[in-house]
Design an enzyme around this catalytic site. Structure first.
Site, PDB file in Angstrom:
ATOM      1  N   TYR A 166      22.421  27.289 -36.346  1.00  0.00           N
ATOM      2  CA  TYR A 166      23.832  26.913 -36.491  1.00  0.00           C
ATOM      3  C   TYR A 166      24.261  27.048 -37.947  1.00  0.00           C
ATOM      4  O   TYR A 166      25.313  27.619 -38.264  1.00  0.00           O
ATOM      5  CB  TYR A 166      24.024  25.480 -36.001  1.00  0.00           C
ATOM      6  CG  TYR A 166      25.422  24.936 -36.151  1.00  0.00           C
ATOM      7  CD1 TYR A 166      26.412  25.248 -35.216  1.00  0.00           C
ATOM      8  CD2 TYR A 166      25.759  24.101 -37.217  1.00  0.00           C
ATOM      9  CE1 TYR A 166      27.702  24.737 -35.344  1.00  0.00           C
ATOM     10  CE2 TYR A 166      27.033  23.593 -37.363  1.00  0.00           C
ATOM     11  CZ  TYR A 166      27.999  23.917 -36.421  1.00  0.00           C
ATOM     12  OH  TYR A 166      29.267  23.408 -36.561  1.00  0.00           O
ATOM     13  N   THR A 188      33.517  15.131 -30.868  1.00  0.00           N
ATOM     14  CA  THR A 188      33.937  16.155 -29.919  1.00  0.00           C
ATOM     15  C   THR A 188      32.922  16.218 -28.771  1.00  0.00           C
ATOM     16  O   THR A 188      31.808  15.694 -28.888  1.00  0.00           O
ATOM     17  CB  THR A 188      33.982  17.536 -30.600  1.00  0.00           C
ATOM     18  OG1 THR A 188      32.648  17.875 -31.039  1.00  0.00           O
ATOM     19  CG2 THR A 188      34.920  17.527 -31.801  1.00  0.00           C
ATOM     20  N   LYS A 238      27.232  29.467 -39.723  1.00  0.00           N
ATOM     21  CA  LYS A 238      28.376  28.910 -40.443  1.00  0.00           C
ATOM     22  C   LYS A 238      28.398  29.358 -41.905  1.00  0.00           C
ATOM     23  O   LYS A 238      29.485  29.525 -42.484  1.00  0.00           O
ATOM     24  CB  LYS A 238      28.374  27.385 -40.340  1.00  0.00           C
ATOM     25  CG  LYS A 238      28.614  26.876 -38.909  1.00  0.00           C
ATOM     26  CD  LYS A 238      29.940  27.364 -38.342  1.00  0.00           C
ATOM     27  CE  LYS A 238      30.247  26.739 -36.983  1.00  0.00           C
ATOM     28  NZ  LYS A 238      31.561  27.158 -36.442  1.00  0.00           N
ATOM     29  N   ASN A 260      38.207  28.902 -33.820  1.00  0.00           N
ATOM     30  CA  ASN A 260      37.553  27.612 -33.640  1.00  0.00           C
ATOM     31  C   ASN A 260      36.403  27.648 -32.635  1.00  0.00           C
ATOM     32  O   ASN A 260      35.551  26.765 -32.655  1.00  0.00           O
ATOM     33  CB  ASN A 260      38.608  26.587 -33.198  1.00  0.00           C
ATOM     34  CG  ASN A 260      38.015  25.279 -32.755  1.00  0.00           C
ATOM     35  OD1 ASN A 260      37.498  24.512 -33.559  1.00  0.00           O
ATOM     36  ND2 ASN A 260      38.084  25.020 -31.443  1.00  0.00           N
ATOM     37  N   ASP A 296      40.277  29.963 -24.436  1.00  0.00           N
ATOM     38  CA  ASP A 296      39.004  29.272 -24.240  1.00  0.00           C
ATOM     39  C   ASP A 296      38.174  30.016 -23.212  1.00  0.00           C
ATOM     40  O   ASP A 296      38.723  30.683 -22.311  1.00  0.00           O
ATOM     41  CB  ASP A 296      39.254  27.832 -23.775  1.00  0.00           C
ATOM     42  CG  ASP A 296      38.078  26.910 -24.087  1.00  0.00           C
ATOM     43  OD1 ASP A 296      38.183  26.146 -25.059  1.00  0.00           O
ATOM     44  OD2 ASP A 296      37.064  26.956 -23.361  1.00  0.00           O
TER      45      ASP A 296
END
Length: 255
Positions: free
Chosen positions: A159, A194, A163, A93, A40
Site C-alpha cells: 500500500y 471509512t 501511495k 479517490n 465506483d
C-alpha cells in the site's frame, strides 16, 4: 463575501465515490453547487449516493468503473461528457489496502493489485483528464494519496509503495502541466473512519485496534467529512496558486 469554498457550477468527477471519503466529498460538493459524477466499482453504492444527493436537491449522476481497466476509464469519461461538455475537477479517490503483514508475507498478487488499483488506476484517470483539460483550457486533478506515501509504513509495504507512486505522479505532472492552467495536488490522510479502515480493524486484535486508532496525537480516527472539507477547498478557486502539493490531514502524525 461567502467564506465557504465556492464550487457552484463546477463539474466534478469522483472515483471511488460510492463510500468513505469519496461519498462524503460527493455530498459536500453537491451541497455547494457542483454537478458531481459518482464513479465506483460498485454501481449500487454509487447510485445510492446519487439518489441521496438528488433527494436533497443536488445534481449528480452515477457511473460504474473499474479503474484498473483503461477501456472502462475512457468509458467513465465518455459518460461524464454526456452530462456536461467540460470536467473542471477529477478526484482520483478509488483505492484498496491490504492486511498488515511483514513484506515477505504479503502475497505477490496483493502487491500487484495495490499497484494496479492505487497507482495504475490514477495513471489512467490522469491521462484521460489531462488530454481533456489541455483541450478545454485547464482544470484541477486531485489524487487521494496517504501519509503512507510520505514516510515509512511498516507492515503495509505494498500500500505504501503505491501511495508513494501517487505522490510522485502528482508532483511530476504538476510541473509538466502548470503552464497549461492545470493544477494537480494530492491529499494525504492518515487513518480515517471509512469502510476500508473498519475492515482492517475488524481483522485485528484489541491491541492492534488501539494502536491503529491511537497512532496520531489526537488519538482518534479522522472523519470522512474532515477530509472532504479539505478536498472542497482544493476544488474551489481559493486554492488557485497551489499545485504539486501533498496536503496532509493526519491528526498530527507527521508533526
Amino acid at each position: 463575501m461567502n467564506p465557504v469554498a465556492d464550487v457552484k457550477g463546477k463539474h466534478i468527477l469522483i472515483t471511488g465515490g460510492g463510500s468513505g471519503i469519496g461519498a462524503a466529498s460527493a455530498r459536500l460538493l453537491s451541497e455547494r453547487g457542483a454537478l458531481v459524477g459518482v464513479a465506483d466499482l460498485n454501481l449500487d453504492n454509487a447510485q445510492n449516493v446519487v439518489e441521496e444527493i438528488q433527494s436533497s436537491g443536488g445534481k449528480a449522476y452515477a457511473v460504474a468503473v473499474d479503474v484498473t481497466s483503461p477501456e472502462q476509464v475512457k468509458g467513465m469519461f465518455d459518460s461524464a461528457f454526456a452530462q456536461a461538455a467540460k470536467i473542471d475537477v477529477i478526484i482520483n479517490n478509488a483505492g484498496i489496502d491490504h492486511m498488515p503483514a511483514p513484506l515477505t508475507e504479503v502475497d505477490d498478487a496483493m502487491f500487484m493489485k495495490n499497484l494496479q488499483v492505487n497507482l495504475a488506476g490514477v495513471w489512467y484517470c490522469m491521462k484521460n483528464a489531462l488530454t481533456h483539460m489541455t483541450a478545454t483550457g485547464g482544470g484541477h486533478i486531485i489524487n487521494i494519496a496517504s501519509v503512507a506515501g510520505l514516510r515509512s509504513a511498516p507492515m503495509i509495504s505494498a500500500y505504501s509503495a503505491s501511495k508513494h507512486g501517487v505522490i510522485g505522479l502528482t508532483k511530476s505532472a504538476a510541473v509538466e502541466y502548470a503552464r497549461a492552467n492545470i493544477r494537480i495536488n494530492a491529499v494525504c490522510p492518515s487513518f480515517v473512519d471509512t469502510p476500508m479502515v473498519q475492515g482492517v480493524l475488524a481483522r485485528m486484535d484489541e491491541r492492534g485496534r488501539k494502536g491503529l486508532i491511537g497512532a496520531n496525537p489526537m488519538k482518534r480516527l479522522g472523519k470522512p467529512q474532515e477530509i472532504a472539507n479539505a478536498i472542497a477547498w482544493l476544488c474551489s478557486d481559493e486554492s488557485s496558486f497551489m499545485t504539486g502539493q501533498a496536503v496532509v490531514l493526519d491528526g498530527g502524525m507527521l508533526a
